[in-house]
Design a protein around this motif. Structure first.
Motif, short mmCIF file in Angstrom:
data_model
loop_
_atom_site.label_atom_id
_atom_site.label_comp_id
_atom_site.label_asym_id
_atom_site.label_seq_id
_atom_site.Cartn_x
_atom_site.Cartn_y
_atom_site.Cartn_z
N ASN A 178 1.84 16.76 10.26
CA ASN A 178 2.65 18.07 9.83
C ASN A 178 3.04 17.89 8.54
O ASN A 178 4.07 18.35 8.06
N CYS A 179 2.02 17.69 7.66
CA CYS A 179 2.24 17.68 6.13
C CYS A 179 1.32 18.69 5.53
O CYS A 179 0.12 19.02 5.81
N TRP A 180 1.92 19.47 4.36
CA TRP A 180 1.27 20.74 4.20
C TRP A 180 1.20 20.97 2.67
O TRP A 180 2.44 20.50 1.90
N VAL A 181 0.24 21.58 2.12
CA VAL A 181 0.45 21.87 0.56
C VAL A 181 1.06 23.31 0.22
O VAL A 181 0.97 24.07 1.12
N PRO A 182 2.03 23.14 -0.72
CA PRO A 182 2.62 24.59 -0.95
C PRO A 182 1.50 25.55 -1.26
O PRO A 182 0.79 25.26 -1.91
N SER A 183 1.92 27.02 -0.95
CA SER A 183 1.00 27.90 -1.11
C SER A 183 1.75 29.21 -1.48
O SER A 183 1.04 30.14 -1.42
N GLY A 184 3.07 28.98 -2.40
CA GLY A 184 3.57 30.00 -2.68
C GLY A 184 4.97 29.48 -3.44
O GLY A 184 5.08 28.59 -3.37
N LEU A 185 5.68 30.71 -3.87
CA LEU A 185 6.83 30.63 -4.59
C LEU A 185 7.95 31.29 -3.67
O LEU A 185 7.53 32.48 -2.96
N ILE A 198 16.61 29.39 -5.58
CA ILE A 198 16.57 28.13 -6.38
C ILE A 198 17.03 26.97 -5.87
O ILE A 198 16.97 25.62 -6.42
N SER A 199 17.54 27.02 -4.48
CA SER A 199 18.16 26.00 -3.72
C SER A 199 17.62 25.98 -2.45
O SER A 199 17.86 27.33 -1.79
N TYR A 200 17.30 24.89 -1.98
CA TYR A 200 16.57 24.93 -0.42
C TYR A 200 17.18 23.78 0.26
O TYR A 200 17.44 22.63 -0.57
N PHE A 201 17.38 24.06 1.64
CA PHE A 201 17.47 22.88 2.23
C PHE A 201 16.70 23.19 3.78
O PHE A 201 16.59 24.12 4.22
N GLY A 202 15.91 21.97 4.31
CA GLY A 202 15.03 22.28 5.51
C GLY A 202 14.83 20.87 6.12
O GLY A 202 15.13 19.66 5.56
N ALA A 203 14.48 20.87 7.14
CA ALA A 203 14.19 19.78 8.11
C ALA A 203 13.04 20.14 9.10
O ALA A 203 13.01 20.91 9.78
N ALA A 239 14.00 27.25 -11.30
CA ALA A 239 12.86 28.13 -10.94
C ALA A 239 12.73 28.28 -9.51
O ALA A 239 13.14 27.55 -8.60
N PRO A 240 12.20 29.41 -8.85
CA PRO A 240 11.80 29.67 -7.56
C PRO A 240 11.07 28.15 -6.92
O PRO A 240 10.34 27.57 -7.57
N TYR A 241 11.49 27.84 -5.74
CA TYR A 241 10.80 26.72 -5.15
C TYR A 241 9.28 26.89 -4.56
O TYR A 241 9.15 27.83 -3.95
#
Length: 453
Positions: A58-65, A71-76, A169-171
């Motif tokens: 379940n690993c992925w390449v980022p595909s956008g902004l 500018i701030s993010y949290f995820g699990a 910048a946007p993540y």
């Protein structure tokens, strides 16, 4: 559009795309290439037959902004390990592929600060460090790798990667609905979200359809992980999440193998060849690369050009792969329209550039692949040609072809999706498999994981 294999291959091998040191691509010294390996890798020396490789799913390449200047993010995000591990490190990318635009790889235009933690078992949070520090910084367009954390996780066990970021910048994000714990803050609204990588707080801002996934979960291993490279079908458009962490073509079919999904919706062979080095650089962490491109561009590209583009893609993969790693290509699946929600074969008609009679470009390309993708003197040659190199013979870049099309077509080269009288059984739009379609590929063992290195 380049019109032939000669001009295409000269452009790739003679131009900018191939500048740089071959050794630099594989150099595993974190002092030379920050973000490649944990800074404390020397404290975890490799044992016989091991490498620092991909062990998580379940690993992925980022595909956008992110939008609205977030500018701030949290995820699990949920993962599992494909083999027993005694330590773990996590990597994130501060670059992205422009999925909604030209499919080029771009830098996030600012440094990004990362806090990362492993949650294992559920409810127990282990913060990761970066050179001994609690936060790490990835340069614009760079990558970041945490230190190795000593932790024993048995094969098949699920765990979560928690990440909190802050940037001017946007993540970078991936559009994917599996987000049990995700929130973000904007310069124009909520500000900075809480960093929940230091505790197990269950309070969370809100679920979102966009999230941030690792591009690597590493350990010392002999395991043969897999990197999937392709378009929306590799990415898994049309699929639906379930209780597993499998998703999309490679995620469903990979079985007990670690996997990294570098599929990007709308990508084509030609576009990939124009900007692919960031994605291919991830091959240093796996022993297998599965290429799937070919659907996009079929409508306006001749057979010779598609063959040349495929060969150039494999040659790029051969340049980036680990010694002894294997390359694979899938056959190309159908694209049809239906007058009865794909209940019958009679109701299906081929989309532009495809055929429902066995005489189209897609069918010819698939037959060439099934014949071992013969090449001679560095160029594709017709199927059936003698004195040609073919997949798996040691001189060809490919190890094998996975016949995904056979798993989904009503019969070989029919150009139509299988039917059973049920509306939208394997596809809902005629281009992408749905969940049942991806599971059909898996259950048919069209992607034969037994051939993986």
């Amino acid at each position: 559009m380049l019109s032939g294999s000669g001009s295409l291959l000269f452009g790739l091998f003679g131009g900018f795309a191939f500048r740089g040191s071959r050794e630099a691509l594989r150099y595993d010294n974190p002092a030379v290439a920050p973000g490649i390996l944990p800074s404390n890798a020397a404290e975890f020396p490799l044992r016989r037959g091991e490498y620092y490789g991909q062990v998580g799913t379940n690993c992925w390449v980022p595909s956008g902004l992110s939008t609205r200047q977030r500018i701030s993010y949290f995820g699990a995000q949920r993962h599992s390990v494909a083999c027993d591990v005694t330590e773990i490190a996590v990597r994130f990318a501060n670059w992205f592929v422009n999925r909604i635009g030209n499919k080029m790889e771009y830098a996030v235009h600012a440094q990004t600060a990362y806090s990362i933690a492993i949650e294992y078992p559920a409810g127990t949070v282990h913060p990761l460090s970066f050179g001994g520090h609690s936060q790490g910084i990835a340069d614009a367009g760079g990558e970041i790798c945490s230190d190795f954390l000593p932790v024993r996780i048995p094969a098949g066990a699920q765990f979560w990667v928690r990440v909190a970021t802050y940037s001017l910048a946007p993540y970078a994000l991936t559009t994917n609905p599996q987000n049990p714990l995700t929130g973000s803050g904007s310069m124009d609204s909520a500000g900075r979200v809480a960093d929940r990588t230091r505790s197990n707080s269950s309070a969370d801002p809100r679920s979102r359809s966009n999230g941030m996934w690792p591009v690597g979960i590493l350990a010392r291993t002999r395991h043969g992980g897999v990197l999937g490279i392709g378009d929306s079908i590799m990415q898994g458009v049309g699929d639906e999440h379930d209780d597993s962490d499998g998703y999309g073509l490679i995620g469903r079919a990979a079985g007990n193998h670690a996997w990294l999904n570098a599929g990007v919706s709308g990508d084509s062979l030609a576009k990939f060849l124009g900007s692919c080095h960031k994605r291919l650089s991830l091959a240093r962490y796996v022993k297998n690369i599965v290429f799937q491109h070919g659907v996009n561009g079929m409508a306006d590209t001749d057979l010779a050009t598609l063959q040349a583009e495929m060969l150039a893609t494999w040659m790029q993969g051969a340049r980036f792969k680990r010694p002894g790693a294997r390359l694979f290509q899938t056959t190309i699946t159908p694209s049809t329209r239906s007058s009865d929600d794909f209940r019958t074969l009679e109701g299906q008609q081929a989309a532009p550039g495809f055929s429902t009679g066995g005489n189209g470009t897609r069918e010819s390309l698939n037959d060439w692949l099934r014949d071992g993708a013969p090449i001679r003197d560095g160029r594709p040659v017709a199927g059936g040609s003698r004195r040609a190199s073919r997949m798996g013979d040691g001189s060809h870049p490919l190890h094998a072809v996975f016949d995904v099309a056979d798993a989904l077509e009503s019969s070989r080269n029919s150009g139509k999706w299988k039917v059973n009288g049920t509306a939208n059984w394997l596809t809902a739009d005629g281009l992408h498999p749905n969940r049942a379609g991806y599971l059909q590929v898996r259950d048919a063992r069209a992607i034969d994981v037994g051939t993986f290195a």
